[in-house]
Design an enzyme around this catalytic site. Sequence first.
Site, PDB file in Angstrom:
ATOM      1  N   VAL A 142      -5.044  -8.412  -2.485  1.00  0.00           N
ATOM      2  CA  VAL A 142      -3.744  -8.634  -3.116  1.00  0.00           C
ATOM      3  C   VAL A 142      -3.855  -9.626  -4.260  1.00  0.00           C
ATOM      4  CG1 VAL A 142      -2.499  -8.132  -0.983  1.00  0.00           C
ATOM      5  CG2 VAL A 142      -3.101 -10.497  -1.514  1.00  0.00           C
ATOM      6  N   CYS A 143      -3.012  -9.420  -5.289  1.00  0.00           N
ATOM      7  CA  CYS A 143      -2.802 -10.379  -6.362  1.00  0.00           C
ATOM      8  C   CYS A 143      -1.330 -10.288  -6.743  1.00  0.00           C
ATOM      9  CB  CYS A 143      -3.725 -10.106  -7.551  1.00  0.00           C
ATOM     10  SG  CYS A 143      -3.323  -8.611  -8.474  1.00  0.00           S
ATOM     11  N   GLN A 144      -0.919 -10.909  -7.830  1.00  0.00           N
ATOM     12  CA  GLN A 144       0.501 -10.941  -8.141  1.00  0.00           C
ATOM     13  C   GLN A 144       1.000  -9.676  -8.814  1.00  0.00           C
ATOM     14  OE1 GLN A 144       1.979 -13.647  -6.892  1.00  0.00           O
ATOM     15  NE2 GLN A 144       3.988 -12.764  -7.299  1.00  0.00           N
ATOM     16  N   LEU A 171       1.881  -8.271  -5.465  1.00  0.00           N
ATOM     17  CA  LEU A 171       2.837  -8.937  -4.583  1.00  0.00           C
ATOM     18  C   LEU A 171       4.231  -9.059  -5.195  1.00  0.00           C
ATOM     19  CD1 LEU A 171       0.593 -11.804  -3.135  1.00  0.00           C
ATOM     20  CD2 LEU A 171       1.296  -9.700  -1.989  1.00  0.00           C
TER      21      LEU A 171
END
Length: 234
Positions: A142-144, A171
């Site tokens: 996951v990342c933004q 995210l």
Amino acid sequence: MAGTAFYTSCNLGRCCLLLKTHNTRTLAGKKLPQCQMRRNFTIKAEVEFVTADEAKELVAVNGFNVLDVRDKNQFERAHIKTCYHVPLFVENTDNDPGTILLRTVHNNFSGLFFGIPFTRPNPDFVKSVKSQLSPESKLLIVCQEGLRSAAAANKLEEAGFQNVACITSGLQTVKPGTFESVGSTELQNAGKAGLVQIQGKISAVLGTVLICAYLFITFFPDQAEKLLKLAPGS
């Protein structure tokens, strides 16, 4: 390409890789012994891109480990509980003249407005992941926004990780309550910092004031008119 297929042809211990094209022509590749064919012909898994709800199921039902590859600042604002954190980019603190110039420009623009640190690729990214997770692990990266997780997935796939998934668009698409999280804000807002965050709060306050004023004028027109008459210059 449509109508194109790969298959092998073996005869007396000799194999060759054949390509059948859409116009039914068959192109034969170099013949290889079966043992060499097995050694050289491998199938590479593809990274799976999923929605936030599908990602939740991968973790809760299928036993995927969450690997957060965002920078330290975003991670501390909000992250999924019980996740691993290995940033794909780390803060660049080098002090050569070129880096100092670039960092100064960055800090006066992206750093000031968006709260984004000046970074460089993490040279120990794959090594750090492998020290905590085996290549057989199931990984939800996951990342933004989804870009860093896709890049990280590609690096780990090349390093031997074959069961990897990413959240499409990151995210920022995760609704509150989807994952149990830790931090001072929601996962979807962890990328907001700097003047942009302040501007967002000011806009929210002004919006609330305007809505309240509109409702007051709508439901209490007489009182609103009296207040307007008391205002200077009215």
